[in-house]
Design a protein around this motif. Structure first.
Motif, PDB file in Angstrom:
ATOM      1  N   PRO A 143       0.976  -1.182   0.250  1.00 36.19           N
ATOM      2  CA  PRO A 143      -0.210  -0.395  -0.199  1.00 36.19           C
ATOM      3  C   PRO A 143       1.250   1.319  -0.568  1.00 36.19           C
ATOM      4  O   PRO A 143       2.258   1.647   0.333  1.00 36.19           O
ATOM      5  N   TRP A 144       0.724   1.868  -0.954  1.00 37.30           N
ATOM      6  CA  TRP A 144       1.230   3.796  -1.103  1.00 37.30           C
ATOM      7  C   TRP A 144       0.758   4.004   0.295  1.00 37.30           C
ATOM      8  O   TRP A 144       1.715   4.951   1.008  1.00 37.30           O
ATOM      9  N   GLY A 145      -0.239   4.428   0.762  1.00 33.74           N
ATOM     10  CA  GLY A 145      -0.504   4.845   2.216  1.00 33.74           C
ATOM     11  C   GLY A 145      -1.920   4.039   3.100  1.00 33.74           C
ATOM     12  O   GLY A 145      -2.429   3.196   2.557  1.00 33.74           O
ATOM     13  N   LEU A 146      -1.807   4.479   4.379  1.00 29.86           N
ATOM     14  CA  LEU A 146      -2.347   3.444   5.011  1.00 29.86           C
ATOM     15  C   LEU A 146      -3.219   4.128   6.816  1.00 29.86           C
ATOM     16  O   LEU A 146      -2.240   4.967   6.856  1.00 29.86           O
ATOM     17  N   GLU A 147      -4.314   3.557   6.324  1.00 25.20           N
ATOM     18  CA  GLU A 147      -4.796   5.311   7.992  1.00 25.20           C
ATOM     19  C   GLU A 147      -5.617   3.892   8.650  1.00 25.20           C
ATOM     20  O   GLU A 147      -6.303   2.565   8.433  1.00 25.20           O
ATOM     21  N   LEU A 148      -5.051   3.882   9.339  1.00 21.49           N
ATOM     22  CA  LEU A 148      -5.337   2.829  11.117  1.00 21.49           C
ATOM     23  C   LEU A 148      -6.625   3.183  10.922  1.00 21.49           C
ATOM     24  O   LEU A 148      -6.989   4.118  11.225  1.00 21.49           O
ATOM     25  N   VAL A 149      -6.897   2.402  12.581  1.00 21.98           N
ATOM     26  CA  VAL A 149      -8.532   2.328  12.913  1.00 21.98           C
ATOM     27  C   VAL A 149      -8.550   3.717  13.680  1.00 21.98           C
ATOM     28  O   VAL A 149      -9.522   3.926  13.978  1.00 21.98           O
ATOM     29  N   ASP A 150      -6.977   3.953  14.092  1.00 21.53           N
ATOM     30  CA  ASP A 150      -7.039   5.266  15.894  1.00 21.53           C
ATOM     31  C   ASP A 150      -7.295   6.382  14.067  1.00 21.53           C
ATOM     32  O   ASP A 150      -7.286   7.739  14.788  1.00 21.53           O
ATOM     33  N   GLY A 151      -7.452   6.489  13.011  1.00 21.92           N
ATOM     34  CA  GLY A 151      -7.239   7.691  12.288  1.00 21.92           C
ATOM     35  C   GLY A 151      -5.619   7.975  11.667  1.00 21.92           C
ATOM     36  O   GLY A 151      -5.668   8.928  10.857  1.00 21.92           O
ATOM     37  N   THR A 152      -5.222   7.464  12.576  1.00 18.25           N
ATOM     38  CA  THR A 152      -3.368   7.495  11.769  1.00 18.25           C
ATOM     39  C   THR A 152      -2.790   7.189  10.342  1.00 18.25           C
ATOM     40  O   THR A 152      -3.381   6.592  10.165  1.00 18.25           O
ATOM     41  N   ARG A 153      -2.384   8.564   9.798  1.00 20.42           N
ATOM     42  CA  ARG A 153      -2.163   8.006   8.381  1.00 20.42           C
ATOM     43  C   ARG A 153      -0.296   7.611   8.507  1.00 20.42           C
ATOM     44  O   ARG A 153      -0.160   8.822   8.776  1.00 20.42           O
ATOM     45  N   CYS A 154      -0.734   7.113   7.405  1.00 21.46           N
ATOM     46  CA  CYS A 154       1.439   6.228   7.343  1.00 21.46           C
ATOM     47  C   CYS A 154       1.547   6.371   5.898  1.00 21.46           C
ATOM     48  O   CYS A 154       0.326   6.387   4.807  1.00 21.46           O
ATOM     49  N   GLU A 155       2.598   6.664   5.728  1.00 18.70           N
ATOM     50  CA  GLU A 155       2.827   6.709   3.940  1.00 18.70           C
ATOM     51  C   GLU A 155       4.032   5.508   3.688  1.00 18.70           C
ATOM     52  O   GLU A 155       5.287   5.415   5.032  1.00 18.70           O
ATOM     53  N   LEU A 156       4.348   4.987   2.935  1.00 19.00           N
ATOM     54  CA  LEU A 156       4.855   4.100   2.499  1.00 19.00           C
ATOM     55  C   LEU A 156       6.779   4.718   2.208  1.00 19.00           C
ATOM     56  O   LEU A 156       6.962   5.466   1.688  1.00 19.00           O
ATOM     57  N   ARG A 157       7.662   3.509   3.221  1.00 21.97           N
ATOM     58  CA  ARG A 157       9.106   4.369   3.160  1.00 21.97           C
ATOM     59  C   ARG A 157       9.650   3.978   1.667  1.00 21.97           C
ATOM     60  O   ARG A 157       9.434   3.118   1.330  1.00 21.97           O
ATOM     61  N   HIS A 158      10.390   5.103   1.621  1.00 22.44           N
ATOM     62  CA  HIS A 158      11.254   4.637   0.209  1.00 22.44           C
ATOM     63  C   HIS A 158      12.412   5.547   0.524  1.00 22.44           C
ATOM     64  O   HIS A 158      13.458   6.152  -0.012  1.00 22.44           O
ATOM     65  N   GLY A 159      13.404   4.661   1.360  1.00 21.65           N
ATOM     66  CA  GLY A 159      15.223   4.819   1.532  1.00 21.65           C
ATOM     67  C   GLY A 159      15.228   5.618   2.485  1.00 21.65           C
ATOM     68  O   GLY A 159      14.059   5.833   3.903  1.00 21.65           O
TER      69      GLY A 159
END
Length: 240
Positions: free
Chosen positions: A150-166
């Protein structure tokens, strides 16, 4: 006994059994704290949002122009290196490129209509913004990887995360490494290998925690449910 005293006695007599029944009938107990999800183990049955929602973003149309609702940064096109031709790690269809250097952010890119070297790259899965890049070589056809991340993840608590690239990230003593950066302080999606997202259940899960020195000890990683997983797709592709 006065009339007022009699009425007050009747109210008390009726209220006490009713309150007792509420406390034993499966509703919230009076005076008790609300139930919350455990900190170290995720209960998929407690996930009110249900199964993880998968979203495939198509930011560029078949004509090589930004799709409706997407904007293109007016800044001059930056040169990137796309040799060898490499598919984007977040693409569920053929037709998306990943180029270097990582610092440029050309990791989720569609071919543009400008030249055979032109790219339109998404800067974030959470904003509808594209940036122009120019490849160092002609953009020939590109496939897709077998297990897109996934390019991005929204967790159940609303936290948004982006895939690491190096990049140079911190570490921790349990050897887990950062796979996604998140918009909450001291929160990263962690992994022991290249598969950071557990897709074995309808509600996908990840491990989260902090990073610091390679030998630094942190509390055990927390297992958290994923509300939304964002991938990228080509307009003429067939999302798998």
């Amino acid at each position: 006994m006065t009339t007022r005293t009699l009425i007050a006695s009747l109210i008390v007599a009726v209220s006490v059994p009713v309150l007792a029944a509420c406390a034993t009938a499966g509703g919230p107990k009076i005076g008790s704290a609300p139930q919350v999800e455990g900190q170290k183990q995720f209960d998929g049955n407690a996930q009110a949002a249900g199964a993880t929602q998968v979203v495939n973003l198509i930011a560029v149309g078949k004509d090589g122009e930004a799709a409706s609702g997407w904007t293109v940064d007016p800044a001059a096109s930056e040169r990137v290196y796309c040799d060898p031709i490499t598919p984007s790690r977040s693409a569920v269809t053929p037709g998306l490129y990943e180029c270097s250097p990582n610092a440029a952010g050309a990791n989720t890119c569609w071919a543009s209509s400008t030249t055979p070297y032109g790219l339109l790259c998404g800067m974030s899965p959470w904003t509808k913004e594209l940036r122009r890049f120019t490849s160092n070589n002609v953009l020939t056809a590109v496939g897709k990887i077998d297990d897109p991340q996934p390019w991005g993840l929204e967790l159940v608590d609303g936290t948004r995360c982006e895939l690491r690239h190096g990049g140079a990230w911190g570490g921790r003593s349990d050897d887990l490494v950062g796979a996604y950066s998140c918009d909450k302080d001291h929160v990263y999606v962690l992994t022991a290998d290249e598969h950071a997202v557990d897709k074995s259940q309808p509600t996908w899960t990840v491990k989260t925690g902090d990073l610091g020195r390679p030998d630094q000890q942190f509390p055990a990683a927390t297992v958290v449910g994923v509300r939304t997983a964002v991938f990228a797709a080509a307009a003429d592709g067939s999302a798998a």
